[in-house]
Design an enzyme around this catalytic site. Structure first.
Site, short mmCIF file in Angstrom:
data_model
loop_
_atom_site.label_atom_id
_atom_site.label_comp_id
_atom_site.label_asym_id
_atom_site.label_seq_id
_atom_site.Cartn_x
_atom_site.Cartn_y
_atom_site.Cartn_z
N LYS A 101 0.82 -1.24 0.00
CA LYS A 101 0.00 0.00 0.00
C LYS A 101 0.84 1.26 0.00
O LYS A 101 0.45 2.29 -0.55
CB LYS A 101 -0.96 0.03 1.19
CG LYS A 101 -0.30 -0.15 2.55
CD LYS A 101 -0.60 -1.49 3.10
CE LYS A 101 0.45 -1.93 4.08
NZ LYS A 101 0.15 -3.21 4.68
N LYS A 201 -4.04 3.47 3.04
CA LYS A 201 -5.19 2.72 2.51
C LYS A 201 -6.36 3.65 2.17
O LYS A 201 -7.00 3.48 1.13
CB LYS A 201 -5.60 1.65 3.51
CG LYS A 201 -4.56 0.54 3.62
CD LYS A 201 -4.83 -0.37 4.81
CE LYS A 201 -3.84 -1.52 4.89
NZ LYS A 201 -3.91 -2.23 6.18
N1 HSE Z 1 -0.29 -4.13 9.40
C1 HSE Z 1 -1.42 -4.20 8.53
C2 HSE Z 1 -2.67 -4.31 9.39
C3 HSE Z 1 -1.27 -5.38 7.64
O1 HSE Z 1 -2.53 -4.57 10.57
O2 HSE Z 1 -3.76 -4.12 8.89
C4 HSE Z 1 -2.23 -5.41 6.50
O3 HSE Z 1 -2.10 -4.29 5.68
#
Ligand code: HSE
Length: 402
Positions: A101, A201
């Site tokens: 991402k 995101k």
């Molecule tokens: N570290 C991220 C989370 C992993 O905990 O959502 C998935 O993108």
């Protein structure tokens, strides 16, 4: 037979390997008869005990220069050298699929443009929501809608931590350790707990929803490090929970407002019941109304399943670009905190009288902690909230999702 390469043999990369091996028949069926075969795995570490150790290489040019390799899964994470590798691969006519991402949010506009020009694919289903289908549904199934808003639990680690605090009364540190042990957290947990991962995101989803590049650096981002067990208890007393929310509002004039922030959510909201490492994304379209996407937002096989689906998509669409497109950032006008109002839950050392003088009429909540006032404000723009909070000794302030 489609020859593919995996770049990065960490949690997600090894999951991609496992799925291609164990579900090979299903994958051959899904590609309309073409078997998916791993030709290389790129990693700087040694895997001498691996049953297929001959697949491993430390030399990126093995993959780049092999004309047989048509699709590459970039699951190494980070910006560099993932960016340089992805760019070279797309320019050489190979499709790239990714869970990265950070890379999509930073260089997505350029990489998508190269993919379009080269008639190959740059697919990033796994970059948001782990195993949850969200990129393709937004790009294809919801395409008839003008998207009005997105509210998502986009980070599994923080949702897991908050859930452990809410349900088990665990401390923040103990809950974080458990998330790391389960392989959910990023290598640097700050990316999760400070909200940076959710920020990338929501930037990707905002760009996808608007067709314009929303630069993650323009998104106000607050993590969960200041949330305490007392905040969690107040929320429970208000029939609510605290979740880290990636939020975007798309205005009719084309402006976009995006934010990442802990928010208070009423237990009646479908987002409130999203527990543990699960993610959920509530999308509001002007025709469809609300739709919610729910599932495992992190973890080896869920994320790898989205990567492998993108591999299959690329094999099926060989020499046909899916033409996902975001326009250049220069053309985007972002809305700011003054354009989107929120009500806030506030705790302060000030008395109820002092609170009323600053905030006017507000709804007080019974104290859980002695010598403080807790209350809910009316809806305020971000600038007004900041100005008013500065006038009182604030213990905590948390936005309320409307
Ligand atoms: N570290 C991220 C989370 C992993 O905990 O959502 C998935 O993108």
């Amino acid at each position: 037979m489609a020859k593919v390469a995996i770049m990065g043999f960490g949690t997600v990369g090894s999951g991609v390997y496992d799925i291609i091996k164990t579900n090979s028949e299903k994958l051959t069926y899904s590609t309309n008869g073409e078997a998916v075969n791993i030709k290389y795995i790129l990693d700087i570490r040694d895997f001498d005990d691996h049953p297929e150790k001959e697949l491993f290489t430390k030399d990126f040019s093995d993959i780049l220069n092999d004309a047989e390799v048509s699709v590459v899964a970039e699951v190494m994470g980070g910006l560099h050298p993932a960016y340089e590798f992805t760019k070279s691969l797309l320019e050489s006519g190979k499709s790239v699929v990714t869970s990265n991402k950070e890379l999509v949010a930073t260089y997505g506009t350029e990489l998508l443009e190269i993919a379009r020009n080269k008639n190959v694919n740059y697919l990033f289903e796994a970059s948001v929501g782990g195993g949850i289908p969200i990129i393709r549904p937004m790009h294809q199934c919801l395409t008839a809608n003008n998207i009005k808003s997105i509210a998502g639990i986009l980070n599994g680690t923080t949702n897991y931590i908050l859930n452990e605090m809410i349900k088990k009364g665990k401390t923040f540190d103990d809950a974080l350790k458990a998330a790391q042990k389960n392989g959910y957290a990023e290598r640097n947990p700050a990316a999760d707990i400070e909200g940076h991962d959710a920020c990338r995101k929501i930037a990707i989803l905002s760009s996808l929803a608007s067709g314009k590049t929303v630069d993650y650096r323009d998104i106000e981002t607050e993590g969960i490090t200041n949330i305490t067990l007392d905040d969690v208890k107040y929320a429970a007393a208000m029939d609510s929970v605290i979740k880290l929310i990636g939020y975007a509002k798309l205005f009719a004039d084309g402006r976009i407002y995006s934010i990442v922030s802990p928010m208070l959510i009423k237990n009646s909201s479908p987002l409130a019941g999203v527990d543990g490492v699960f993610n959920a994304i509530l999308v509001n379209g002007n025709c469809v109304g609300n739709v919610m996407f729910y599932g495992a937002g992190a973890g080896k096989l869920p994320t790898a399943s989205a990567v492998v689906a993108a591999i299959v998509g690329s094999v099926k669409h060989f020499e046909r670009s899916k033409k996902i497109r975001w326009v250049n950032p220069e053309t985007v006008v972002l809305a700011g905190g003054e354009d989107k109002s929120f009500a806030y839950f506030v705790r302060t050392k000030a008395s109820a009288d002092e609170v009323s003088k600053v905030f006017g009429k507000c709804e007080f909540v019974d104290n859980i902690v002695a010598d403080e006032s807790a209350f809910v404000t009316g809806e305020m723009a971000g600038s007004e909230a900041k100005e008013k909070f500065a006038k009182l000794d604030i213990v905590s302030s948390i936005r309320i999702l409307d």
